[in-house]
Design a protein around this motif. Structure first.
Motif, short mmCIF file in Angstrom:
data_model
loop_
_atom_site.label_atom_id
_atom_site.label_comp_id
_atom_site.label_asym_id
_atom_site.label_seq_id
_atom_site.Cartn_x
_atom_site.Cartn_y
_atom_site.Cartn_z
N LYS A 1 0.83 -1.20 0.00
CA LYS A 1 0.00 0.00 0.00
C LYS A 1 0.87 1.26 0.00
O LYS A 1 2.09 1.19 0.19
N GLN A 2 0.23 2.40 -0.19
CA GLN A 2 0.93 3.69 -0.05
C GLN A 2 0.83 4.11 1.42
O GLN A 2 -0.25 4.05 2.02
N VAL A 3 1.96 4.54 1.99
CA VAL A 3 2.00 4.93 3.40
C VAL A 3 2.64 6.30 3.52
O VAL A 3 3.74 6.53 3.00
N VAL A 4 1.95 7.21 4.21
CA VAL A 4 2.47 8.56 4.47
C VAL A 4 2.47 8.77 5.98
O VAL A 4 1.47 8.48 6.65
N ILE A 5 3.57 9.27 6.53
CA ILE A 5 3.65 9.50 7.97
C ILE A 5 4.07 10.94 8.26
O ILE A 5 4.82 11.56 7.50
#
Length: 569
Positions: free
Chosen positions: A240-244
């Protein structure tokens, strides 16, 4: 309106708007700054932005309102990080990418529409992203920042909350990975901050989504739990795409692949710089200078020093505390060895969650009575607790006056506490309306403003951005040096502890069952002991000298473990 020099020539640079609030014409304004000084509410900022930024304007909140320039570009298979101060648009950027806010591209006259956004990003990676988002072909899941609000919005037990989520078939796997199995039958209101944080991360992962956003996933977690979360999110990013958004730079370094630095002025504007590899991004952030953009966003670089251990503490002994023991009815027991606190010394307190660090601090300040041992002292103590629950009804300024009195107007407070902690803009705010980070800054400022011999701060870095953590570290050091006082600081941010600590007090044990302490040791010895317990090694970055986590079982990791040097201090 009365004092504006443009208004006095007959033009209407400042005029009353339809909503009863003044509007400043940005085309007519000459930037004299008179209105800034005349406004009694510190409500005006005049900022000259580069002309080329105008073409990058993504969203504006009303006339004279906050502006966000550019957006991050998520990539499947990689964790994307956002790094920058609070209040400059990170959450706004996430809301846009999540489809919760349609950007107006600075057009305040017409309704925002996805068609305009897609045209604006034509030929760029984000064009396809927004096309899918507008057709509801991208679903997002978001982990909120303030996890301590969860029990106020949800009732019942942990299992009941998680079982309702779409991907409940992997509930057992996720709870095991996040070490939540032992609290599945616990009520939400009984959970600690660390447990609530892991619950929020688990809840976000159990939603069926294409892109996952995690806002400050490390708050309230100890170093071992932070690394475990990093591994879990890395695994998620493979599919998946993950942004933190993360302010613990050591964890951001370990977790993210690419990072967008953000700069700007709180509540005024924010600019998202172009992505950089994580090591380069963090070193650039510490230096305060974006070379490609020719932008300086910090007056001085943040400097880390490889300090040798002190042979012997030169300051006099402030407190000589005896061995203490505390046994609770629930089964938890704590044993601490005796130790000494010296004048001018800052002692960092480290250890896993639930092994008694906060209990020890509460015994020192008299909030918890030891089962064995006794602390008797005439020393003045100033305490900032871990969980800030303020029931004061009034403004921040009134709370300062009621707590610290005349110290609130001292020259030392104005120059060494108020300015670096940026509390002055908060004075007219009601205490009950403060955000988590604002509460933290105010609580730290009040604690350090009190006349005390020993300052005890429990997790002061929680909810603060990276810049604010560094400012707190510098402020704390100056207060200790000026007053020849001592501080005991409980925290999990290795960067923060590296900047402030002279000595380290190490806690060991098993969460909620038993705990013990040893030390204080010199910084290097204490960190070595602590990191050996959690089986992690750190190295110093060759350029910035900042601590960096070694990859598990890497060559450096094996070499340092073999030599016993878990912390290259």
């Amino acid at each position: 309106m009365k004092y504006c020099p443009v208004n006095r020539t007959g033009a209407e640079c400042v005029e009353m708007g339809k909503k009863g609030k003044p509007i400043i014409s940005e085309k007519l304004c000459v930037g004299c700054g008179i209105c800034i000084h005349k406004c009694p509410f510190d409500a005006i900022r005049i900022i000259g932005l580069a002309d080329e930024l105008e073409s990058d304007l993504v969203h504006q909140f009303g006339v004279n309102g906050f502006r966000l320039f550019r957006l991050p570009t998520p990539t499947k298979g990689k964790v994307l990080g956002l790094l920058g101060p609070n209040g400059i648009g990170k959450t706004t950027a996430i809301n846009i990418l999540a489809g919760q806010l349609i950007p107006n591209l600075g057009d305040l006259e017409s309704e925002p529409a996805w068609e305009k956004v897609i045209d604006y990003f034509a030929g760029k990676e984000l064009q396809l992203y927004f096309e899918k988002l507008s057709k509801l072909q991208i679903v997002s899941s978001m982990k909120p920042q303030y996890v301590d609000m969860i029990p106020k919005h949800h009732k019942g037990k942990v299992y009941e909350l998680l079982a309702k989520l779409p991907k409940s078939e992997i509930l057992e796997e996720v709870t095991k990975e996040l070490e939540l199995t032992h609290v599945l039958n616990s009520k939400l209101k009984e959970l600690s901050g660390g447990e609530l944080q892991r619950l929020a991360i688990g809840a976000a992962m159990l939603k069926e989504a294409d892109i996952y956003f995690f806002d400050e996933p490390s708050s309230y977690l100890d170093i071992y739990q932070r690394l475990n979360i990093a591994k879990v999110l890395h695994k998620l990013a493979l599919e998946k795409q993950v942004v933190i958004i993360e302010h613990d730079l050591a964890i951001l370094d370990f977790l993210a692949d690419n990072v967008h630095i953000m700069y700007g002025t709180e509540a005024a504007y924010g600019v998202i710089a172009y992505p950089r590899a994580v090591r380069t991004a963090i070193n650039t952030y510490l230096s305060g200078f974006l070379k490609e953009e020719n932008i300086r966003f910090r007056d001085k670089p943040v400097v880390f020093e490889a300090r040798p251990p002190k042979e012997q503490w030169s300051g006099g002994i402030l407190l000589n505390y005896p061995p203490l023991e505390k046994r609770f009815d629930g089964g938890f027991s704590l044993e601490t060895r005796g130790g000494k606190l010296h004048e001018g010394e800052v002692v960092g307190v480290v250890g896993p969650n639930g092994c008694g660090k906060s209990t020890f601090v509460k015994m020192l300040v008299g909030e918890v009575k030891p089962t064995e041992g006794n602390i008797s002292t005439n020393l003045r103590l100033s305490y900032k607790p871990q969980y800030i629950d303020v029931d004061f009804d009034g403004t921040v300024q009134e709370m300062f006056w009621s707590d610290v009195g005349e110290a609130f107007e001292s020259q030392f407070f104005l120059s060494e506490i108020e300015r670096p902690l940026e509390v002055q803009p908060l004075y007219n705010k009601n205490v009950q309306n403060l955000s988590g980070g604002e509460h933290q800054r105010v609580s730290i400022a009040i604690a350090l403003s009190r006349e005390a011999d020993i300052y005890l701060l429990d997790e002061p870095s929680a909810y603060l951005d990276s810049n604010q953590r560094m400012n707190v570290a510098k402020t704390l050091r100056r207060v200790m040096e000026k007053g020849e006082t001592s501080a005991l600081v409980v925290d999990h941010d290795i960067y923060f502890l590296d900047l402030i600590s002279d000595s380290i007090l190490v806690f060991e044990g098993e969460g909620a069952r038993y705990g013990s302490s040893s030390g204080p040791y010199d910084l290097r010895t204490g960190m070595n002991k602590f990191l050996k317990n959690v089986d992690i090694t750190f190295r110093r970055d060759t350029d910035s000298m900042r601590p960096r986590i070694n990859k598990s079982d890497s060559r450096l990791d094996r070499e340092q473990k073999a030599s016993g040097e878990y912390y290259y201090g």
